[in-house]
Design a protein around this motif. Structure first.
Motif, short mmCIF file in Angstrom:
data_model
loop_
_atom_site.label_atom_id
_atom_site.label_comp_id
_atom_site.label_asym_id
_atom_site.label_seq_id
_atom_site.Cartn_x
_atom_site.Cartn_y
_atom_site.Cartn_z
N UNK A 102 21.07 7.70 -1.66
CA UNK A 102 19.86 7.42 -0.89
C UNK A 102 18.91 6.50 -1.65
N UNK A 103 18.84 5.21 -1.28
CA UNK A 103 17.98 4.28 -2.02
C UNK A 103 16.49 4.60 -1.86
N UNK A 145 1.55 6.53 -7.23
CA UNK A 145 0.59 7.56 -7.65
C UNK A 145 1.25 8.93 -7.65
N UNK A 146 1.96 9.21 -6.58
CA UNK A 146 2.69 10.47 -6.45
C UNK A 146 3.66 10.66 -7.60
N UNK A 147 4.46 9.63 -7.89
CA UNK A 147 5.53 9.72 -8.89
C UNK A 147 4.98 9.82 -10.31
N UNK A 148 3.94 9.08 -10.61
CA UNK A 148 3.45 9.01 -11.99
C UNK A 148 2.54 10.17 -12.37
N UNK A 149 1.68 10.57 -11.45
CA UNK A 149 0.62 11.49 -11.83
C UNK A 149 0.80 12.92 -11.31
N UNK A 150 1.52 13.08 -10.23
CA UNK A 150 1.63 14.40 -9.62
C UNK A 150 3.02 15.02 -9.76
N UNK A 191 0.83 -1.21 0.00
CA UNK A 191 0.00 0.00 0.00
C UNK A 191 0.86 1.25 0.00
N UNK A 192 1.93 1.25 0.79
CA UNK A 192 2.81 2.42 0.88
C UNK A 192 3.51 2.67 -0.45
N UNK A 193 3.95 1.61 -1.11
CA UNK A 193 4.61 1.75 -2.41
C UNK A 193 3.63 2.23 -3.49
N UNK A 194 2.39 1.77 -3.43
CA UNK A 194 1.38 2.27 -4.39
C UNK A 194 1.14 3.76 -4.19
N UNK A 195 1.14 4.17 -2.95
CA UNK A 195 0.98 5.59 -2.61
C UNK A 195 2.06 6.42 -3.29
N UNK A 196 3.29 5.99 -3.20
CA UNK A 196 4.38 6.71 -3.85
C UNK A 196 4.31 6.60 -5.37
N UNK A 198 11.32 6.60 -4.40
CA UNK A 198 10.18 7.51 -4.36
C UNK A 198 10.10 8.34 -5.64
N UNK A 199 11.24 8.87 -6.08
CA UNK A 199 11.24 9.79 -7.21
C UNK A 199 11.42 9.10 -8.56
N UNK A 200 12.03 7.90 -8.57
CA UNK A 200 12.34 7.26 -9.85
C UNK A 200 11.76 5.85 -10.01
N UNK A 201 11.28 5.26 -8.92
CA UNK A 201 10.64 3.95 -9.03
C UNK A 201 11.58 2.78 -9.05
N UNK A 202 12.79 2.95 -8.62
CA UNK A 202 13.77 1.87 -8.55
C UNK A 202 15.03 2.38 -7.88
N UNK A 203 16.08 1.58 -7.93
CA UNK A 203 17.35 1.97 -7.33
C UNK A 203 18.42 2.07 -8.42
N UNK A 204 19.38 2.93 -8.18
CA UNK A 204 20.58 2.94 -9.04
C UNK A 204 21.64 2.13 -8.32
N UNK A 205 22.82 2.68 -8.17
CA UNK A 205 23.85 1.99 -7.39
C UNK A 205 23.56 2.05 -5.90
#
Length: 365
Positions: free
Chosen positions: A233-234, A143-148, A136-141, A239-246
């Motif tokens: 910061x993973x 929505x935030x990342x994709x639409x807002x 649920x928490x990940x879905x919340x983010x 939150x901002x990109x939907x995955x991790x880099x290094x």
């Protein structure tokens, strides 16, 4: 105790957190550095309990009121046993993948029937978002990342957020490019108590919160953007990109993968509240209590705290976070613990999971 209060208010029949939003690096640094110890952990998604295996304990007792959250840990255990490290990152969503369906099938072979049923039902979401993205928490983010977020910041601004800079330059970037009036408006709306309670956490988790949730989030974003380096910061990456880099959470890093896998049989998983440990007569040397005290009234907090102390060996560490509700050793027990003030101050500066306003380390005398 814990189960007698929050269990009657919040729902525990679904995955609330599919990954851990607490920093295992600071947790493990705060716990006793004592090989052979008995440690106790709130499960949540299971990442912190797995990270605690890196301390070389005799066992880690893992408790949670939610069978769905226990299933998150069970999936991780099976994944560590069945997958290579790169495959693990693909399955859990840290890396893009076209192979998650097959990876999940391989992992579920090693799971119990209940875990297999839950994750089979979630398979379409796992394929799309990774097993670490279905809560649920990940879905919340999401929505935030994709639409807002695209209404507030350009793709370039978001990419530039993760360029490594000196602290003074990070502050300039935050003030001049990120912290715009549109961003402030978005924070006030999307990170309000109502929206977080409806879409992110359970509304019962805010029963003892006073003040503005959005203003709290704004303060903590400054910590993540200036005090810490966003490039490392993973949590901010997800939150901002939907995955991790290094930048990966402690449990998901390649250098820890084999050690954790080799110690999985030291996990002792129990469905239930802290009562599943503290009422048994067993003793522990360290507790990861997450932020469960925030969900309790002051009287219930004192009761549970006393029970934890009674189940602690001398020198045991009680480690927990506060987000918006201040909780520290109750007055009745202040002569029973020493607050590790210097350790707290040092580790709070390093805490990359930036939602929390306080990080508490108390040692039993």
């Amino acid at each position: 105790m814990q189960s007698s209060e929050i269990a009657g208010k919040a729902r525990f029949d679904h995955i609330r957190y599919a990954q851990l939003w607490e920093d295992a690096d600071v947790l493990c640094a705060a716990l006793p550095q004592q090989p052979g110890a008995t440690l106790v952990s709130i499960c949540s998604a299971g990442d912190n309990a797995l990270a605690m295996l890196l301390l070389d304990p005799a066992r880690v007792v893992v408790v949670d009121l939610s069978a769905a959250q226990i299933a998150c840990l069970q999936l991780r255990i099976a994944a560590f046993r069945a997958l290579t490290h790169p495959e693990f990152l693909e399955l859990f969503g840290a890396r893009p993948s076209q192979a998650r369906a097959g990876l999940l099938d391989r992992v579920l072979v090693g799971c119990d029937a209940e875990t297999r049923a839950l994750w089979t039902a979630l398979k379409p979401d796992v394929i799309k978002h990774g097993a670490g993205g279905v809560g649920k928490f990940e879905r919340y983010f999401r929505v935030f990342r994709r639409f807002l977020l695209p209404l507030v910041h350009s793709r370039k601004t978001l990419e530039d957020t993760f360029i490594s800079r000196s602290k003074p330059k990070r502050e300039v970037f935050l003030n001049t490019r990120f912290n715009s009036w549109r961003w402030k408006l978005l924070l006030n709306i999307f990170f309000s108590r109502f929206m977080m309670g409806r879409m992110g956490r359970d509304k019962a988790f805010f029963d003892h919160v006073e003040g503005s949730v959005a203003q709290h989030v704004a303060r903590r974003i400054r910590h993540a953007a200036v005090t810490c380096d966003p490039a490392e910061n993973p949590y901010l990456h997800w939150i901002l990109k939907g995955g991790h880099s290094a930048a990966l959470p402690m449990t998901w890093r390649a250098e820890h993968y084999d050690v954790i896998r080799d110690r999985l049989d030291r996990l002792d998983i129990r469905l239930g509240s802290l009562e599943a440990f503290v009422t048994t007569g067993e003793k522990a040397d360290g507790f990861n209590l997450s932020d469960i005290f925030e969900y309790m009234s002051a009287d219930m907090f004192a009761q549970v705290y006393g029970a934890v102390l009674a189940a602690s060996n001398p020198g045991a560490r009680l480690v927990y976070w506060n987000m918006m509700v201040p909780r520290r050793v109750p007055a009745a027990y202040r002569d029973k613990v020493i607050t590790r003030i210097a350790d707290e101050a040092r580790l709070k500066l390093l805490d990359k999971a930036f939602f929390y306003s306080d990080f508490v380390i108390e040692e039993v005398v």
